[in-house]
Motif scaffolding. Sequence first.
Motif, PDB file in Angstrom:
ATOM      1  N   LYS A 295       5.979  37.691  12.293  1.00 13.49           N
ATOM      2  CA  LYS A 295       4.821  37.429  13.140  1.00 13.49           C
ATOM      3  C   LYS A 295       3.552  37.416  12.293  1.00 13.49           C
ATOM      4  O   LYS A 295       3.432  38.179  11.332  1.00 13.49           O
ATOM      5  N   ASP A 296       2.619  36.544  12.663  1.00 13.42           N
ATOM      6  CA  ASP A 296       1.383  36.448  11.900  1.00 13.42           C
ATOM      7  C   ASP A 296       0.373  37.491  12.383  1.00 13.42           C
ATOM      8  O   ASP A 296       0.698  38.356  13.205  1.00 13.42           O
TER       9      ASP A 296
ATOM     10  N   VAL B 283       0.733  35.642   5.992  1.00 15.16           N
ATOM     11  CA  VAL B 283       0.528  35.665   7.446  1.00 15.16           C
ATOM     12  C   VAL B 283       0.207  37.052   7.989  1.00 15.16           C
ATOM     13  O   VAL B 283      -0.071  37.202   9.175  1.00 15.16           O
TER      14      VAL B 283
ATOM     15  N   THR C  71      -3.245  33.422  10.556  1.00 15.08           N
ATOM     16  CA  THR C  71      -2.234  32.900  11.462  1.00 15.08           C
ATOM     17  C   THR C  71      -1.331  31.912  10.722  1.00 15.08           C
ATOM     18  O   THR C  71      -1.660  31.456   9.619  1.00 15.08           O
ATOM     19  N   TRP C  72      -0.220  31.568  11.343  1.00 13.66           N
ATOM     20  CA  TRP C  72       0.677  30.594  10.729  1.00 13.66           C
ATOM     21  C   TRP C  72      -0.017  29.245  10.554  1.00 13.66           C
ATOM     22  O   TRP C  72       0.145  28.586   9.519  1.00 13.66           O
TER      23      TRP C  72
ATOM     24  N   ALA D 230      -2.267  29.546   7.622  1.00 10.92           N
ATOM     25  CA  ALA D 230      -1.485  29.607   6.383  1.00 10.92           C
ATOM     26  C   ALA D 230      -1.016  28.219   5.977  1.00 10.92           C
ATOM     27  O   ALA D 230      -1.059  27.851   4.792  1.00 10.92           O
TER      28      ALA D 230
END
Length: 514
Positions: free
Chosen positions: A90-91, A142, A146-147, A150
């Motif tokens: 999870k980010d 992350v 956030t993804w 990133a």
Amino acid sequence: MTSPTPTPEAEGTPENEATALFSRQEETLPPLKTGATSTVEVEPKNGLDRFFSITRRGSTVGREIRGGIVTFVTMAYIVILNPLILGGTKDVAGHALDAAQIGAATGLTAGVMTILFGVIARLPFALAAGLGINSFLAVAVVGQVTWAEAMGLVVINGILIVLFGATGIRTAIFHAVPQPLKAAITVGIGLFIAFIGFVDSGFVNRTAGPGGPPVQLGNDGSITSVPTLIFLLGLVVIGILVARKVPGGILIGIVATTIVALIAQAVLQLGPSFKDPNGWHMTIPELPSSLVTIPDFSLVGQFDLFGAFGRVGALSATMLVFTLVFSNFFDAMGTMTGLAKNAGLAYKDGTFPRLRSAFVVEGFGAVAGGMTSTSSNTVYVDSASGIGEGARTGLASLVVGVLFLLSMFLTPLTLVVPIEVGSAALVIVGAMMMGQIREIKFTNFAVALPAFLTIVTMPLTYSIANGIGVGCISWALINVLSGRAKKVHWLMWVVAAGFALYFVRGPVEQILSH
């Protein structure tokens, strides 16, 4: 008889002038030495032959197809592994990527970029999501962004690499690296992919307790699992076929050993290794109940180009981009060096046909990987397995790319070949690549030590880029301090300084964060 390997002077490129490569043009090249038994002086048979230089490189359409299939079989695991790496974290906002969507996008991006590489660079190298960078994103990035942010950093990294390739900077740096280090890079990659094969097959494992060596043979020093025995069987079968020069030996060995693995699984019903140390290490070889799946491309376009700069600040985001660029830039450059030499396509100075095109397309792989949330796509060292099968041209890359695109719909089939079988092919090819060690003059210690450090650092740190960095730094220091300053190109100092910063990036990031 094959013609001798052309020298750089034959293309109008001075061997010792890195800056001359800024103006190097792509052009039609004379026949290349491949070590193949077929003749290379004959006229192309058709347009396909002429476009890919199949005959000139001592290959055939059959060899290219077989080589492409072997490369895909060896690296198809990325379609399964990439979702496990990227989808399991999870980010900073608590969001996780969907594994099925990652799998579909991984196959799509690898397929498109490998086809483009085959058509434009016309070399037998395949691209897919790079394992080093996807792990770096999941572990170190992350947690801060956030993804989507990133992946925006990955896109910026790719754009920079494309610019380096298009302007000739990357080519000039490549040419500035001395030939003994280029040979050492090839040898180091051979050891690296062999070590990957040993680890993925369970032949080599981490030591359980803190008091023992870092790695050990099998489980507690013994081979206890059937999958590892199947790896050893594949190693022997493929080794015998290659030693006897059987056409398609690697592919035949993979198919034969996979059949044995299917039978063993049907009888023993083994599970995964994370539940049973004696189980399969990645995929369980079973015939699928269904063949077709519908891919979900929802992740395509889900990136935020500059969001990370606003979230963590310009300096911290820049350091993250710096890390991505250095890892991507030199890892791919080293991989292509080793693959080109292994294929017999390298010139005396270590360059290879359509070098600038290869660098530019590989950079676009990073851009595409960020745009599809699959991580930077880069040239895979696993391509050496297809080269070992006889692939010499971009036609093999087309085969790999098409198979990656099909894998989006035929995901269950990618699970049939266990990683233990693919690992056997990697070890065989690693042994092939070791032959380049004869180009290193170990009697000259100013050459021997940097070459040795390059070779051993790659497998021991699990990073091609680390090996190149240690080699460049040690080459510059040893030669200058021993009175051989003229042997160090000025670009080597730039590269060495960059790697020195790269190696201490952790403390630098901590300082910048305060």
